[in-house]
Design an enzyme around this catalytic site. Sequence first.
Site, PDB file in Angstrom:
ATOM      1  N   HIS A 373     -24.931   2.240   9.007  1.00  0.00           N
ATOM      2  CA  HIS A 373     -25.511   2.212   7.664  1.00  0.00           C
ATOM      3  C   HIS A 373     -25.093   3.448   6.880  1.00  0.00           C
ATOM      4  CE1 HIS A 373     -28.410  -1.219   7.580  1.00  0.00           C
ATOM      5  NE2 HIS A 373     -28.125  -1.181   8.869  1.00  0.00           N
ATOM      6  N   PRO A 374     -24.877   3.303   5.594  1.00  0.00           N
ATOM      7  CA  PRO A 374     -24.481   4.446   4.763  1.00  0.00           C
ATOM      8  C   PRO A 374     -25.683   5.294   4.369  1.00  0.00           C
ATOM      9  CG  PRO A 374     -24.676   2.499   3.399  1.00  0.00           C
ATOM     10  CD  PRO A 374     -24.939   2.044   4.819  1.00  0.00           C
ATOM     11  N   SER A 390     -24.730  -3.554   0.453  1.00  0.00           N
ATOM     12  CA  SER A 390     -25.325  -2.231   0.257  1.00  0.00           C
ATOM     13  C   SER A 390     -25.213  -1.781  -1.196  1.00  0.00           C
ATOM     14  CB  SER A 390     -24.661  -1.212   1.179  1.00  0.00           C
ATOM     15  OG  SER A 390     -25.006  -1.465   2.532  1.00  0.00           O
ATOM     16  N   GLU A 393     -27.902  -3.598  -3.126  1.00  0.00           N
ATOM     17  CA  GLU A 393     -29.241  -3.136  -2.771  1.00  0.00           C
ATOM     18  C   GLU A 393     -29.532  -1.758  -3.365  1.00  0.00           C
ATOM     19  OE1 GLU A 393     -28.972  -5.662   1.386  1.00  0.00           O
ATOM     20  OE2 GLU A 393     -28.667  -3.487   1.387  1.00  0.00           O
ATOM     21  N   PHE A 425     -30.796   8.002   7.235  1.00  0.00           N
ATOM     22  CA  PHE A 425     -32.089   7.451   6.821  1.00  0.00           C
ATOM     23  C   PHE A 425     -31.889   6.014   6.339  1.00  0.00           C
ATOM     24  CE2 PHE A 425     -35.172   6.681   3.355  1.00  0.00           C
ATOM     25  CZ  PHE A 425     -36.354   6.824   4.070  1.00  0.00           C
ATOM     26  N   VAL A 429     -34.615  -1.080   0.543  1.00  0.00           N
ATOM     27  CA  VAL A 429     -34.932  -0.550  -0.784  1.00  0.00           C
ATOM     28  C   VAL A 429     -35.390  -1.614  -1.775  1.00  0.00           C
ATOM     29  CG1 VAL A 429     -33.345   1.385  -0.504  1.00  0.00           C
ATOM     30  CG2 VAL A 429     -32.522  -0.751  -1.543  1.00  0.00           C
TER      31      VAL A 429
END
Length: 474
Positions: A373-374, A390, A393, A425, A429
């Site tokens: 995940h970025p 992503s 989102e 993290f 979102v």
Amino acid sequence: MTIRYPRDLHGYGAKPPQAGWPGDAKIAVQFVLNYEEGGENCILHGDEASEAFLSEIIGAAQWPGQRHWNMESIYEYGARAGFWRLHRLFSEQDIPVTVYGVATALARAPAQVEAMLDADWEIASHGLKWIEHKDYAIEDERETILEAIRLHEAVTGSRPRGWYTGRCSVNTVDLVTEEGGFDYISDTYADDLPYWRRHAGRDQLIIPYTLDANDMRFATAQGFNSGDQFFAYLKDSFDTLYAEGEAGSPKIMSVGLHCRLAGRPGRMASVKRFIEYARSHGSVWFARRIDIAGHWAKHHPPKAAPIVPSHMEREDFVRTFGGIFEHSPWIAERAWDGELGLANDTAVGLHSALCIQFRLASNEEKLGVLRAHPDLAGKLAAAKRLTAESTKEQAGAGLDALTDEERERFTVLNEAYTDKFGFPFIIAVKGLDKAQILLAFEARIGNDRDTEFATACRQVERIARLRLNDMLSG
């Protein structure tokens, strides 16, 4: 392709369609009269043994090579007396009826068939003979279906538009669907509403039948032993379904009857009581099954789903769903290799299949998913190198429009979080704004690693569900 687990354990799920019965009826009540007398197992019919199913004889067994005089006479009662008693009842009450007619039985009942037609009862096919089909070879069963249609049309003057074998095989519904001439099939007990079943490129309407609100339980173990029990069960069924209809979710109540069972005086009285009880309520649609089929086909036609996971080849499945868990196609690969079926064709179903594989993975594999995940509002986002999912989102949460101060705060938190936990993290979102995301960030950075690892995994699963919600229904 062949679906690896073909049973549908999902159906309509928590939100069945609004039936929209005529007149905004809160319930559709549908009476079936099974006409089997003269089509049952009997050596006079070329069978190897006598009948042993659904009679007054306790513990009846087949008599190979012999006529069973008592059994024959019980079936004869249904044709000679029971049918006419029920015919008078439904005619006097002006209640429409669907007959499940065994073709060979109908051929031996000219007066009864004439009475059915004069009353405008629907005569659906109940097969060629009232015998067991579970051991039939598929081609033999196909031939009996075609012969049943041929004889039915010759006896009644028109081909049947509904089908119910009853004592069917695992192939019956497919074979009848392939025949192609039926408005509905009822060899199922899977729902309280009609539904579409796709087979061999054809959408076939299924109208489920009942074995519980059925007088057959007068002739089975732990069944009804009095008319009062039968009436009470029918009343409770009606009341429950009527209440669901009042709450906005109308259903069908099917009632199954047999001439030799409900046609007995002590039982017919309970059927009459139930008809009078149901008629005392407003908003009840009494219908034939063919009427229900016509309504459903008009108001709830089959809809082709754009994506059907259980029908996809492995390569297409992985290409389509391999990015649901960020840069982790192995989860989709393992899901496809597992037991994927009709219940996985919805968002909730496919999410479950994918999450099972994620949860069964080693901690090292899960860590790989987290690290895929970025960062939120990080370098990849700035360089426009995020996945399409992503990017959408993060933009939806306003992370593509940060002030310099906000961007600096995210940068500091991202670095501190990754240094502490060894993965970025992660938070779903959707529905959050920048301020809410920062608050969660600042709160979670104080967790211990085990707690945060578990929290991040749950967030990964939530992100997957939100992505699937955008792709699939349910």
